[in-house]
Design a protein around this motif. Structure first.
Motif, PDB file in Angstrom:
ATOM      1  N   UNK A  27       4.819 -20.017 -45.291  1.00 61.52           N
ATOM      2  CA  UNK A  27       4.117 -19.563 -44.087  1.00 61.52           C
ATOM      3  C   UNK A  27       2.674 -20.072 -44.026  1.00 61.52           C
ATOM      4  N   UNK A  28       2.118 -19.989 -42.816  1.00 63.98           N
ATOM      5  CA  UNK A  28       0.756 -20.510 -42.578  1.00 63.98           C
ATOM      6  C   UNK A  28      -0.147 -19.365 -42.124  1.00 63.98           C
ATOM      7  N   UNK A  29      -1.245 -19.176 -42.845  1.00 65.43           N
ATOM      8  CA  UNK A  29      -2.226 -18.159 -42.447  1.00 65.43           C
ATOM      9  C   UNK A  29      -3.088 -18.724 -41.323  1.00 65.43           C
ATOM     10  N   UNK A  30      -3.300 -17.909 -40.276  1.00 70.51           N
ATOM     11  CA  UNK A  30      -4.162 -18.323 -39.163  1.00 70.51           C
ATOM     12  C   UNK A  30      -5.405 -17.449 -39.160  1.00 70.51           C
ATOM     13  N   UNK A  31      -6.553 -18.095 -39.233  1.00 64.42           N
ATOM     14  CA  UNK A  31      -7.828 -17.374 -39.083  1.00 64.42           C
ATOM     15  C   UNK A  31      -8.655 -18.142 -38.062  1.00 64.42           C
ATOM     16  N   UNK A  32      -9.357 -17.411 -37.183  1.00 56.40           N
ATOM     17  CA  UNK A  32     -10.082 -18.122 -36.130  1.00 56.40           C
ATOM     18  C   UNK A  32     -11.353 -17.393 -35.726  1.00 56.40           C
ATOM     19  N   UNK A  33     -12.435 -18.156 -35.679  1.00 52.57           N
ATOM     20  CA  UNK A  33     -13.686 -17.651 -35.089  1.00 52.57           C
ATOM     21  C   UNK A  33     -13.575 -17.929 -33.595  1.00 52.57           C
ATOM     22  N   UNK A  34     -13.560 -16.874 -32.780  1.00 54.42           N
ATOM     23  CA  UNK A  34     -13.323 -17.109 -31.341  1.00 54.42           C
ATOM     24  C   UNK A  34     -14.335 -16.366 -30.481  1.00 54.42           C
ATOM     25  N   UNK A  70      -4.789 -22.271 -41.817  1.00 56.19           N
ATOM     26  CA  UNK A  70      -5.301 -23.027 -40.666  1.00 56.19           C
ATOM     27  C   UNK A  70      -6.488 -22.247 -40.119  1.00 56.19           C
ATOM     28  N   UNK A  71      -7.679 -22.736 -40.382  1.00 54.74           N
ATOM     29  CA  UNK A  71      -8.901 -22.013 -40.029  1.00 54.74           C
ATOM     30  C   UNK A  71      -9.588 -22.736 -38.880  1.00 54.74           C
ATOM     31  N   UNK A  72      -9.922 -22.005 -37.838  1.00 57.14           N
ATOM     32  CA  UNK A  72     -10.625 -22.618 -36.708  1.00 57.14           C
ATOM     33  C   UNK A  72     -12.063 -22.117 -36.678  1.00 57.14           C
ATOM     34  N   UNK A  73     -13.008 -23.040 -36.746  1.00 56.23           N
ATOM     35  CA  UNK A  73     -14.408 -22.622 -36.633  1.00 56.23           C
ATOM     36  C   UNK A  73     -14.767 -22.514 -35.150  1.00 56.23           C
ATOM     37  N   UNK A  90      -1.462 -22.667 -32.598  1.00 56.57           N
ATOM     38  CA  UNK A  90      -0.903 -22.925 -33.940  1.00 56.57           C
ATOM     39  C   UNK A  90       0.632 -22.824 -33.916  1.00 56.57           C
ATOM     40  N   UNK A  91       1.147 -21.922 -33.085  1.00 57.36           N
ATOM     41  CA  UNK A  91       2.606 -21.761 -33.018  1.00 57.36           C
ATOM     42  C   UNK A  91       3.241 -23.047 -32.507  1.00 57.36           C
ATOM     43  N   UNK A  92       2.618 -23.670 -31.519  1.00 62.81           N
ATOM     44  CA  UNK A  92       3.253 -24.897 -31.021  1.00 62.81           C
ATOM     45  C   UNK A  92       3.062 -26.049 -32.019  1.00 62.81           C
ATOM     46  N   UNK A  93       1.946 -26.076 -32.733  1.00 62.76           N
ATOM     47  CA  UNK A  93       1.745 -27.112 -33.756  1.00 62.76           C
ATOM     48  C   UNK A  93       2.816 -27.044 -34.854  1.00 62.76           C
ATOM     49  N   UNK A  94       3.137 -25.815 -35.250  1.00 65.66           N
ATOM     50  CA  UNK A  94       4.057 -25.656 -36.383  1.00 65.66           C
ATOM     51  C   UNK A  94       5.480 -25.327 -35.958  1.00 65.66           C
ATOM     52  N   UNK A  95       5.685 -25.209 -34.644  1.00 62.01           N
ATOM     53  CA  UNK A  95       7.008 -24.867 -34.144  1.00 62.01           C
ATOM     54  C   UNK A  95       7.531 -23.570 -34.765  1.00 62.01           C
ATOM     55  N   UNK A  96       6.699 -22.531 -34.719  1.00 64.70           N
ATOM     56  CA  UNK A  96       7.110 -21.268 -35.353  1.00 64.70           C
ATOM     57  C   UNK A  96       7.744 -20.340 -34.330  1.00 64.70           C
TER      58      UNK A  96
END
Ligand code: FAD
Ligand code: DLZ
Ligand code: SF4
Length: 508
Positions: A27-34, A70-73, A90-96
């Protein structure tokens, strides 16, 4: 199939339920500064810097632990601007096909995740002692939800401060020992201050660039930004601050921002410290004889009592809790809350340290800024947004019940059995503020009368129908009734004049 694992900015704990449910080899952890999270209220720049820096360091820690993150600054050109947008990207990038999350501490985000067009499994946030179910079960069938009884259940559940089947020392609560007024000198130097490292420095530049206009000083930035530093602050405070924490918990002193307080709420609330572990360490200080029982019990009560209790209330009462306004207050939040000039020394002290450090202690929040807003009839929602913005520890699950409920009585008495209002006499007793104030705390009427004195009666009289029957407030109304009519008229007229000057934007 790959799943996305969402980790929010206040979920920086390695034991997080979403991480436990995921598989780091897949699995891929998603963290994002938004911007969505950074602007729902105008957060203090120190708070944003704390969260972004701690997020970046936590992402590094997860990577070192074998996770793909996958961290987004914030300044990433691909940044979608919201948590939901980032998940979809991220879902479309990884096809999750699925997202795993830990339930957020805010209704707004819980429902945003429920509405995501891909399935999201929101697991309970079990970094707390009471689950939602525990609180619902406790609350069921009770006429009044008083914290003290909930707290005793939490003591039983955790086994903290127990001697056999009795509470340590024979009593559950030592609060009566914890109300000493301000001493002349403070023999504790306050929280540890951490020099910004390279990661922090980079975030500080970003925050200065994007949020430099928000209320609050970004620099000097001294907060802990990882679990190790937060633990160092806790150790420092347990050794040097905890012994007198109880005695002076309610005291206030000019120029003393921290007194003997622990300054760990922001670290607890973003997940750098674990509440039960913190309490066990405080109990160890009592058992080894380095801190007295009144201090340790008082501290543990704040964490397993108040902190857990307000969270229970937030989730029990649902999203409309934030809009409650039982007293019908509608005055706009005065400019002085945003640093506008005021002659009230207590208010200027509380607001000034809020501006410099994104911190004020409980009695400053409750009996100075909160008390003033309640007496002046400020719109509780505007005040709620202020507290949510300006404190580094402010997240809705903990801030809203404290503001809407405990401080403003806007929930009609769910949390507080009577409103927390006082005249200037209380502030004078607990602080040295009044001695250097433009107003005279002993003056009850006239131009120099402490505004808290006249507003106090104004509050009680305008809400007489609601509160006269409250057994805990009878004395206040009896005192008013004994005053002669001319004096009563003068007090109320002075309050009206003062409020009119406040509304007109005069420096008051
Ligand atoms: P200490 O005085 O050292 O207390 C120890 C710990 O006990 C705190 O770190 C905190 O985790 C916990 N605690 C103490 N009182 C409370 C309480 N009433 N509710 C929940 N936890 C408590 N606290 C927040 O964490 N976030 C908020 O957004 C917040 N907003 C508040 C708004 C108002 C109007 C009021 C009256 C209080 C608010 N509090 C809030 C509670 C309290 O003021 C802070 O937890 C405390 O000042 C944090 O400083 P400290 O870590 O030095 O706490
Ligand atoms: C408070 C905050 C801020 C300022 N920024 C972010 C962010 O950019 N990304 C993020 O994941 N979380 C942030 N947070 C914390 C969230 O607002 C918090 O998780 C919710 O309010 C729930 O408590
Ligand atoms: Fe505050 Fe009144 Fe004391 Fe001035 S006199 S510091 S306004 S309580």
């Amino acid at each position: 199939m790959v799943k996305l694992v969402l980790v929010l900015g206040d979920q920086l704990s390695p034991t997080l339920s979403a991480l436990r449910e995921a598989d780091k080899s897949r699995d891929v952890v998603v963290m994002a500064e938004v911007m969505g999270e950074a602007t729902y209220v105008p957060h203090h720049p120190k708070k944003i810097a704390l969260i972004f820096t701690a997020m970046r360091k936590f992402a590094d820690r997860l990577r070192a632990d074998g996770w793909r993150v996958d961290y987004t600054t914030l300044d990433d050109p691909e940044n979608a601007g919201s948590i939901v947008g980032e998940l979809l990207r991220r879902a479309s990038e990884h096809n999750v096909a699925e997202v795993i999350a830990t339930q957020s501490g805010e209704w707004r985000l819980i429902s945003a995740l429920e509405d995501l067009p891909i399935p999201v499994h929101q697991f309970p946030d079990d970094r707390f002692i009471a689950s939602h179910r525990d609180f619902v079960d406790w609350a069921e069938g009770r006429k009044a939800l008083r914290m003290e009884y909930f707290y005793r259940d939490m003591r039983r559940k955790t086994g903290l401060l127990r001697d056999g089947d009795q509470p340590a020392g024979g009593q559950w609560n030592y609060d009566h020992d914890n109300r000493k007024p301000a001493p002349d000198a403070v023999d504790f130097s306050g929280p540890l201050r951490f020099e910004p490292d390279a990661t922090t420095a980079e975030v500080l530049d970003l925050v200065e660039d994007r949020f430099g206009q928000n209320f609050g000083d970004l620099r000097p930035f001294w907060f802990a930004t990882d679990a190790q530093q937060a633990q160092a602050q806790l150790d420092h405070w347990i050794a040097l601050g905890l012994p007198k924490f109880g005695d002076f918990q309610d005291a206030m002193l000019t120029g003393q921002k921290f007194l003997w307080h622990s300054i760990i709420s922001m670290y607890l609330n973003i997940g750098l410290l674990d509440p039960l572990e913190v309490c066990k360490q405080a109990e160890a200080a009592y058992r080894s004889g380095t801190a007295p029982l009144n201090a340790v019990e008082g501290f543990i009560r704040q964490i397993i009592g108040w902190r857990e209790y307000v969270r229970g209330i937030y989730f029990l009462h649902g999203p409309d809790y934030m809009t409650r306004n039982a007293l019908g207050h509608d005055r706009d939040l005065p400019w002085l809350y945003w640093g506008g000039e005021t002659k009230m020394h207590c208010m200027s002290q509380a607001v000034e340290q809020t501006r410099t450090d994104a911190y004020a202690h409980h009695i400053q929040r409750l009996m100075v800024t909160g008390n003033f807003a309640l007496l002046a009839g400020v719109d509780p929602h505007q005040l709620h947004e202020w507290y949510l913005a300006v404190y580094a520890d402010a997240f809705e699950w903990v801030e809203a019940p404290n503001t809407i409920g405990m401080s403003q009585f806007a929930d009609g008495g769910v949390i507080a059995s009577k409103p927390y209002v006082s005249s200037g006499a209380y502030i004078d007793r607990m602080s040295d503020y009044c001695g250097s104030c433009h107003y005279k705390v002993k003056d009850k009427t006239g131009d120099t009368a402490c505004p808290f004195n006249v507003l106090y009666w104004h509050f009680l009289i305008r809400h007489r129908d609601r509160f006269a029957g409250n057994a805990r407030m009878g004395n206040m109304y009896r005192t008013w009734d004994r005053m002669d009519d001319t004096r009563k008229e003068t007090v109320l007229a002075d309050a009206e004049t003062w409020l009119a000057r406040l509304d007109a934007g005069e420096v008051v």
